[in-house]
Design an enzyme around this catalytic site. Structure first.
Site, PDB file in Angstrom:
ATOM      1  NE  ARG A  57      -2.952  -1.529  -0.560  1.00  0.00           N
ATOM      2  CZ  ARG A  57      -2.715  -2.772  -1.014  1.00  0.00           C
ATOM      3  NH1 ARG A  57      -2.546  -3.775  -0.181  1.00  0.00           N
ATOM      4  NH2 ARG A  57      -2.639  -3.020  -2.297  1.00  0.00           N
ATOM      5  CG  ASN A  88      -9.617   7.738   2.277  1.00  0.00           C
ATOM      6  OD1 ASN A  88     -10.394   6.813   2.537  1.00  0.00           O
ATOM      7  ND2 ASN A  88      -9.841   8.611   1.328  1.00  0.00           N
ATOM      8  CB  VAL A  89      -4.418   4.895   5.862  1.00  0.00           C
ATOM      9  CG1 VAL A  89      -5.355   4.413   6.965  1.00  0.00           C
ATOM     10  CG2 VAL A  89      -4.376   3.883   4.717  1.00  0.00           C
ATOM     11  CG  ASP A  90      -5.181   8.541   0.569  1.00  0.00           C
ATOM     12  OD1 ASP A  90      -5.265   9.754   0.857  1.00  0.00           O
ATOM     13  OD2 ASP A  90      -6.136   7.898   0.078  1.00  0.00           O
ATOM     14  CG  HIS A 105     -10.257   4.250   9.831  1.00  0.00           C
ATOM     15  ND1 HIS A 105     -11.140   3.899   8.833  1.00  0.00           N
ATOM     16  CD2 HIS A 105     -11.007   4.376  10.955  1.00  0.00           C
ATOM     17  CE1 HIS A 105     -12.365   3.815   9.330  1.00  0.00           C
ATOM     18  NE2 HIS A 105     -12.327   4.115  10.601  1.00  0.00           N
ATOM     19  CB  THR A 171     -17.398   6.549   2.877  1.00  0.00           C
ATOM     20  OG1 THR A 171     -17.595   5.529   3.866  1.00  0.00           O
ATOM     21  CG2 THR A 171     -18.290   7.732   3.194  1.00  0.00           C
TER      22      THR A 171
HETATM   23  N1  APR Z   1     -15.974   8.574  -6.440  1.00  0.00           N
HETATM   24  C1  APR Z   1     -16.770   8.515  -5.344  1.00  0.00           C
HETATM   25  N2  APR Z   1     -17.083   7.368  -4.734  1.00  0.00           N
HETATM   26  C2  APR Z   1     -16.576   6.228  -5.246  1.00  0.00           C
HETATM   27  C3  APR Z   1     -15.750   6.208  -6.380  1.00  0.00           C
HETATM   28  C4  APR Z   1     -15.437   7.452  -6.992  1.00  0.00           C
HETATM   29  N3  APR Z   1     -14.661   7.559  -8.066  1.00  0.00           N
HETATM   30  N4  APR Z   1     -15.405   4.915  -6.626  1.00  0.00           N
HETATM   31  C5  APR Z   1     -15.985   4.164  -5.687  1.00  0.00           C
HETATM   32  N5  APR Z   1     -16.699   4.947  -4.844  1.00  0.00           N
HETATM   33  C6  APR Z   1     -17.473   4.594  -3.650  1.00  0.00           C
HETATM   34  C7  APR Z   1     -18.128   3.244  -3.683  1.00  0.00           C
HETATM   35  O1  APR Z   1     -19.396   3.330  -4.329  1.00  0.00           O
HETATM   36  C8  APR Z   1     -18.275   2.930  -2.184  1.00  0.00           C
HETATM   37  O2  APR Z   1     -19.493   3.399  -1.666  1.00  0.00           O
HETATM   38  O3  APR Z   1     -16.570   4.553  -2.567  1.00  0.00           O
HETATM   39  C9  APR Z   1     -17.118   3.720  -1.550  1.00  0.00           C
HETATM   40  C10 APR Z   1     -16.009   2.862  -1.015  1.00  0.00           C
HETATM   41  O4  APR Z   1     -16.492   2.123   0.050  1.00  0.00           O
HETATM   42  P1  APR Z   1     -15.524   1.155   0.884  1.00  0.00           P
HETATM   43  O5  APR Z   1     -14.705   0.346  -0.058  1.00  0.00           O
HETATM   44  O6  APR Z   1     -16.351   0.443   1.887  1.00  0.00           O
HETATM   45  O7  APR Z   1     -14.517   2.188   1.586  1.00  0.00           O
HETATM   46  P2  APR Z   1     -14.755   3.055   2.905  1.00  0.00           P
HETATM   47  O8  APR Z   1     -16.166   3.441   3.046  1.00  0.00           O
HETATM   48  O9  APR Z   1     -13.717   4.122   2.879  1.00  0.00           O
HETATM   49  O10 APR Z   1     -14.378   1.994   4.014  1.00  0.00           O
HETATM   50  C11 APR Z   1     -14.323   2.389   5.348  1.00  0.00           C
HETATM   51  O11 APR Z   1     -13.348   0.300   5.901  1.00  0.00           O
HETATM   52  O12 APR Z   1     -11.846  -1.474   5.668  1.00  0.00           O
HETATM   53  C12 APR Z   1     -12.086  -0.272   6.227  1.00  0.00           C
HETATM   54  O13 APR Z   1     -10.516   0.969   7.313  1.00  0.00           O
HETATM   55  C13 APR Z   1     -11.043   0.767   6.028  1.00  0.00           C
HETATM   56  O14 APR Z   1     -11.290   3.149   6.127  1.00  0.00           O
HETATM   57  C14 APR Z   1     -11.817   1.964   5.563  1.00  0.00           C
HETATM   58  C15 APR Z   1     -13.215   1.677   6.070  1.00  0.00           C
END
Ligand code: APR
Length: 229
Positions: A57, A88-90, A105, A171
């Site tokens: 990562r 996000n961790v970035d 996180h 998210t």
């Molecule tokens: N623009 C906006 N949203 C997008 C895009 C984009 N280009 N591409 C994908 N998405 C959306 C997806 O539709 C989804 O709803 O981003 C979301 C990603 O969801 P997750 O993969 O569940 O990520 P996140 O919500 O950040 O997860 C939360 O879960 O595993 C842990 O610690 C990790 O911080 C993370 C936490």
């Protein structure tokens, strides 16, 4: 008085920079056992696997750049007080010039002592077994793993409670306590949710769902808010 704008971001805001999300079809959790690479038990059982996962990562983060969504936040903060709360961790928010960024996180470019969570160091290269903190303990990624407390959540809830406008970007709102932050909002605060797959959120606040990618949806919303100012 200008409203405080609080922005909650998730993996989707970095997707157009080339970082995989977690729960989408091609997401990270499709190809990795979540508990093996992102839990204290996984770390105990196979620390090398965990380090390898985060080394990949970290290497990838060196290859990518902030996108139009991160830059839109920099523009917004020229007109309003803006606070970012990111899952996000970035470091793409920071690299785009976003000023007030709270990482719920953890951060990929930081590591900490496995024994003392206060001993935190900047770290941009691979992390190996044998890399030690000042206290002699093994260094681990500065990441909140599943099953661990989220120390920043109290501060985040305080910030959300002062939001005049709340924007959620990219998210799935599947992970708590981050997803529960909406319940700290003042009841009149308008909420905008930008995500191509956004599902309705169970809140009574005025809610506008924008089913677009962050890189297009957020610059448009920012332009609208600046125009209305
Ligand atoms: N623009 C906006 N949203 C997008 C895009 C984009 N280009 N591409 C994908 N998405 C959306 C997806 O539709 C989804 O709803 O981003 C979301 C990603 O969801 P997750 O993969 O569940 O990520 P996140 O919500 O950040 O997860 C939360 O879960 O595993 C842990 O610690 C990790 O911080 C993370 C936490």
């Amino acid at each position: 008085m200008k409203p405080n704008i609080v922005i909650l971001t998730g993996a989707g805001i970095s997707q157009e920079s080339g970082i995989q999300t977690f729960r989408d079809a091609d997401g990270l959790w499709e190809n990795h056992d979540i508990m093996a690479v992102a839990s204290p038990q996984g770390w105990q059982q196979n620390p090398e696997l965990v380090l390898d996962f985060y080394n990949q990562r970290r290497r990838q983060l060196h290859q990518v750049q902030p996108n139009a969504a991160h830059h839109a936040i920099t523009k917004l903060q020229q007109h309003f007080p803006v606070q970012v709360i990111t899952q996000n961790v970035d470091d793409l928010h920071e690299r785009a010039g976003n000023q007030n960024v709270l990482h719920l996180h953890g951060e990929l470019f930081k590591v900490r002592s496995d024994k003392n969570p206060e001993l935190i160091y900047n770290w941009h290269k691979d992390l190996q077994l044998g890399d030690l903190a000042e206290d002699g303990a093994q260094l681990r990624p500065h990441i909140v793993w599943f099953g661990e407390p989220v120390p920043m959540i109290t501060r985040a809830a305080d910030l959300v409670a002062q939001a005049g406008i709340f924007i959620i970007v990219g998210t799935s709102m599947a992970v708590y306590p981050a997803a529960g932050l909406v319940h700290y909002l003042p009841s009149y605060t308008p909420v905008y949710y930008i995500d191509p797959n956004a599902a309705p959120i169970a809140i009574s606040n005025p809610l506008t769902i924008i089913r677009e990618k962050a890189g297009t949806g957020l610059p448009k919303l920012v332009a609208q808010l600046i125009q209305e100012d």
